[in-house]
Design an enzyme around this catalytic site. Sequence first.
Site, PDB file in Angstrom:
ATOM      1  CE  LYS A  13      -2.882   0.815   3.630  1.00  0.00           C
ATOM      2  NZ  LYS A  13      -2.648   2.168   4.185  1.00  0.00           N
ATOM      3  NE  ARG A  18       6.312   6.344   0.770  1.00  0.00           N
ATOM      4  CZ  ARG A  18       5.407   6.189   1.730  1.00  0.00           C
ATOM      5  NH1 ARG A  18       4.244   5.593   1.458  1.00  0.00           N
ATOM      6  NH2 ARG A  18       5.625   6.635   2.958  1.00  0.00           N
ATOM      7  N   GLY A  83      -5.128   8.090   5.078  1.00  0.00           N
ATOM      8  CA  GLY A  83      -4.234   9.082   5.666  1.00  0.00           C
ATOM      9  C   GLY A  83      -3.016   9.326   4.799  1.00  0.00           C
ATOM     10  NE  ARG A 111      -5.493   8.483  10.563  1.00  0.00           N
ATOM     11  CZ  ARG A 111      -4.871   7.609   9.792  1.00  0.00           C
ATOM     12  NH1 ARG A 111      -5.516   7.074   8.767  1.00  0.00           N
ATOM     13  NH2 ARG A 111      -3.637   7.273  10.030  1.00  0.00           N
ATOM     14  CG  ASP A 303       0.509   0.247   9.505  1.00  0.00           C
ATOM     15  OD1 ASP A 303       0.104   1.111  10.309  1.00  0.00           O
ATOM     16  OD2 ASP A 303       0.907   0.531   8.359  1.00  0.00           O
ATOM     17  CE  LYS A 330      -0.438   4.607  12.864  1.00  0.00           C
ATOM     18  NZ  LYS A 330       0.350   5.234  11.798  1.00  0.00           N
ATOM     19  NE  ARG A 376      -2.638  -1.548   8.402  1.00  0.00           N
ATOM     20  CZ  ARG A 376      -2.329  -1.975   7.167  1.00  0.00           C
ATOM     21  NH1 ARG A 376      -2.415  -3.252   6.865  1.00  0.00           N
ATOM     22  NH2 ARG A 376      -1.931  -1.114   6.254  1.00  0.00           N
TER      23      ARG A 376
HETATM   24  C1  S3P Z   1       2.452   4.962   6.107  1.00  0.00           C
HETATM   25  C2  S3P Z   1       3.044   5.329   7.280  1.00  0.00           C
HETATM   26  C3  S3P Z   1       2.545   4.930   8.607  1.00  0.00           C
HETATM   27  C4  S3P Z   1       1.572   3.780   8.525  1.00  0.00           C
HETATM   28  C5  S3P Z   1       0.568   3.959   7.415  1.00  0.00           C
HETATM   29  C6  S3P Z   1       1.261   4.098   6.082  1.00  0.00           C
HETATM   30  C7  S3P Z   1       3.042   5.415   4.836  1.00  0.00           C
HETATM   31  O1  S3P Z   1       1.906   6.029   9.195  1.00  0.00           O
HETATM   32  O2  S3P Z   1       0.896   3.606   9.752  1.00  0.00           O
HETATM   33  O3  S3P Z   1      -0.303   2.834   7.375  1.00  0.00           O
HETATM   34  O4  S3P Z   1       2.697   4.864   3.773  1.00  0.00           O
HETATM   35  O5  S3P Z   1       3.861   6.336   4.858  1.00  0.00           O
HETATM   36  P1  S3P Z   1       2.698   7.189   9.982  1.00  0.00           P
HETATM   37  O6  S3P Z   1       3.563   7.892   9.008  1.00  0.00           O
HETATM   38  O7  S3P Z   1       1.631   8.081  10.523  1.00  0.00           O
HETATM   39  O8  S3P Z   1       3.462   6.504  11.054  1.00  0.00           O
END
Ligand code: S3P
Length: 416
Positions: A13, A18, A83, A111, A303, A330, A376
């Site tokens: 993911k 990215r 997020g 969030r 995660d 989260k 999750r």
């Molecule tokens: C992620 C970073 C993590 C992770 C999220 C995906 C990412 O979050 O918990 O599921 O792809 O950069 P945080 O950057 O808030 O730690």
Amino acid sequence: MRARGVVRPPGDKSISHRVLMLASLARGTSELTGLLTGADVKSTARVLRQLGADISRIQESGVGISGSRLQTPDSRLNCGNSGTTARLMLGVLAGQNFAATLTGDASLRRRPMRRVTEPLKHMGADITARGDGLPLTIRGGKLRGLTYTSPVASAQVKSAILFAALTGGVAVTIREPYRSRDHTERLFAHLGLGIHERDGAISYQPSAISIPAFSLAVPGDPSSAAFLVAAAILADGGELLIENVGVNPTRTGFIVVLERMGAHVERVNLRDEGGEPVADLVVRPGPLRATEVTAAEIPTLVDEVPVLAVLASRARGSTVFREVGELRVKESNRLELIAANLRGLGVRAEALGNDLHVEGTEKPPRGRVDTASDHRLAMAFAVLGTVKRAAVRLSEKQSVAISYPDFFRDLKRCFG
Ligand code: S3P
């Protein structure tokens, strides 16, 4: 129930988000295979299309993306439940010469965004928000460089700053309390963008050249594989082969912890895919003992705490996860919901301050689980439901579509 067969987890993911963003900013047509087809990645694709990127249908077999200069969207950018979409797109938008408004579903709107908007404002982005969350409006433009020490170990914060530096053409240096996942850094390096690490500080120095179009195969998501690993460890016998799993050390803390708990997770066929280490995992069932998961380990398994907590509930002794306060923000309040749901199934579990304590038991887990529509939590407790004489009822199952649309099919096929 026995473990059997061969399974491939869906695409990573984090990497999927990215590469979609980078390909949309690149000059020419990029080809991506192995992308996650989950709802979160579709949110990123939808938002990028609203900004003018030409992205074909999201499918695992291949997606073509024609990058272009991003354009003013004609409506709000809805990031859904994701997020990563919201926070990384803020970085992408910080260097654009127009205004855009981001929003999301009820979970995402709760969030925190300030962790990202603060450094982006320091770089010169104009951001208006009513509180700490979405919706918010960002007007990008001429940015200045930044040297920043992040108060949280967050790949989303780090990546937002790197994307802002990329689109704004300015230099940045970032430090974080513990190393978070480094996919953005690896992709920048893979594409020949000027990124370096020295003494734990990440520096990006933009060069004049634009991003070249690229082809990339996204590896399987270790965070999704973790649920299959967990179910295989809890099985009564057999063996599971999980193919094509990303084993970037900033993501595989759960394997380190599981080995400390006595589990056997073998990495075979180690290879490189687009600058990321990839392997197949061979997992066999076995007994677990409790452990202490340290604060330094948390970013490498952030995660996986739900599924590790579920495994801790089947281990001998009392497990503690140190400094997991981040889990409160989260997709749900995971810290409280892990503890409350374990208790509801007859397990002694408690969040004390920012630590999570879980006491192992041999009693079969029985009861109802409130997933709060958090993918999750749904998958972690579904795994607990596979143990002998368990009777675990989930409040819903659809949320798995966020990161692992075929989760229940795979679980049934390998353990049914
Ligand atoms: C992620 C970073 C993590 C992770 C999220 C995906 C990412 O979050 O918990 O599921 O792809 O950069 P945080 O950057 O808030 O730690």
